[in-house]
Scaffold this motif. Structure first.
Motif, short mmCIF file in Angstrom:
data_model
loop_
_atom_site.label_atom_id
_atom_site.label_comp_id
_atom_site.label_asym_id
_atom_site.label_seq_id
_atom_site.Cartn_x
_atom_site.Cartn_y
_atom_site.Cartn_z
N PHE A 130 41.16 15.70 -51.37
CA PHE A 130 42.33 16.37 -50.80
C PHE A 130 41.83 17.49 -49.90
O PHE A 130 40.97 18.28 -50.28
CB PHE A 130 43.21 16.95 -51.91
N SER A 131 42.40 17.55 -48.72
CA SER A 131 41.98 18.56 -47.74
C SER A 131 43.18 18.93 -46.87
O SER A 131 44.23 18.28 -46.92
CB SER A 131 40.84 18.02 -46.87
N LEU A 132 43.01 19.98 -46.06
CA LEU A 132 44.06 20.39 -45.13
C LEU A 132 43.70 20.00 -43.72
O LEU A 132 42.54 20.11 -43.31
CB LEU A 132 44.27 21.91 -45.19
N ASP A 133 44.71 19.53 -42.98
CA ASP A 133 44.45 19.27 -41.57
C ASP A 133 44.60 20.56 -40.77
O ASP A 133 44.83 21.64 -41.33
CB ASP A 133 45.36 18.15 -41.04
N SER A 134 44.49 20.47 -39.48
CA SER A 134 44.49 21.67 -38.64
C SER A 134 45.82 22.42 -38.65
O SER A 134 45.88 23.60 -38.31
CB SER A 134 44.15 21.29 -37.19
N ASP A 135 46.89 21.74 -39.09
CA ASP A 135 48.20 22.38 -39.16
C ASP A 135 48.55 22.87 -40.56
O ASP A 135 49.67 23.34 -40.80
CB ASP A 135 49.28 21.40 -38.68
N GLY A 136 47.60 22.75 -41.49
CA GLY A 136 47.85 23.21 -42.85
C GLY A 136 48.55 22.21 -43.74
O GLY A 136 48.99 22.54 -44.84
N TYR A 137 48.63 20.94 -43.29
CA TYR A 137 49.25 19.89 -44.10
C TYR A 137 48.21 19.29 -45.03
O TYR A 137 47.05 19.10 -44.65
CB TYR A 137 49.83 18.79 -43.20
#
Length: 235
Positions: A199-206
């Motif tokens: 699980f990780s965050l994309d550049s928009d925080g999603y």
């Protein structure tokens, strides 16, 4: 000391006040699910994820009993532990679900939302639509959903072989089925996903997920569940 530290971590993430009585009840209920959720929240905070800021206070024993009475069912110990740890998340209707779910776009439901969702479900129609040919009891309690039909339900049909397992309904075209043998397995799988950065965050925080790798984690928890086998067989 370990119990106290776990309590302090979770309550430091909680935007709403919690009474001393609630804290005592929560400490008594401390177990594996609570430990997993506490660690998951720690990882989310390190990532800068939004969900820890919208965690709701634990439900009271009275609220759980009220919910059981409304739906004429009885929570198992795992489900009680979940709601004595966190009564879902607060959704403001503005923040995208990609920033609120414990897994991508799937929100932990508070008890009131779960009751409403439970009452909206037509299990007879569900069985006919999917040609369910096994004994599916109707005392299933929803605790996590994307709001569009993709949900996990705890089987509370006592004295049946699926009691305590997690049933999955979906709109992906997949056959609904039991995907986890317990709530403990479910949160174990989620925690392992955060620990291994699946699980990780994309550049928009999603919140994002490597679903193949997470499916492999779920398979290792219980290789007997057919759904997860496809993630191991993929090349």
């Amino acid at each position: 000391m370990k119990k106290l530290l776990l309590l302090l971590v979770l309550f430091s993430c909680n935007p709403k006040p919690t009474t001393i009585k609630q804290r005592i009840k929560t400490e008594v209920a401390l177990g594996k699910i609570r430990e997993d959720i506490t660690k998951i929240i720690e990882y989310q905070k390190e990532m800068g994820y939004h969900m820890p800021t919208i965690i709701q206070s634990p439900a009271s024993q009275a609220k759980i009993k009220e919910t059981e009475k409304k739906l004429d069912l009885k929570f198992n110990q795992e489900l009680k532990e979940l709601y004595l740890t966190i009564n879902g998340v607060y959704l403001d209707g503005i923040t995208p679900s990609g920033k609120t779910g414990i897994i991508p776009i799937h929100d932990l439901m508070d008890l009131d939302w779960s009751v409403e969702y439970y009452n909206s479900m037509d299990w007879q129609e569900h069985k006919e639509m999917y040609e369910i040919d096994y004994d599916l009891g109707e005392k299933l309690f929803p605790f996590i959903t994307d709001g569009a039909g993709n949900s996990y339900w705890v089987d509370l049909n006592e004295e049946t072989e699926n009691y305590g397992r997690l049933y999955w309904t979906n709109t992906f075209g997949d056959q609904p089925d039991y995907l986890f043998n317990s709530l403990t397995d479910f949160f174990d799988a989620i925690l392992k996903g955060y620990e291994t950065k699946i699980f990780s965050l994309d550049s928009d925080g999603y919140l994002d997920c490597d679903y193949k790798k997470w499916g492999q984690i779920c398979y290792r928890l219980d290789p007997s569940i057919p759904y997860w086998q496809e993630y191991v067989n993929e090349k």
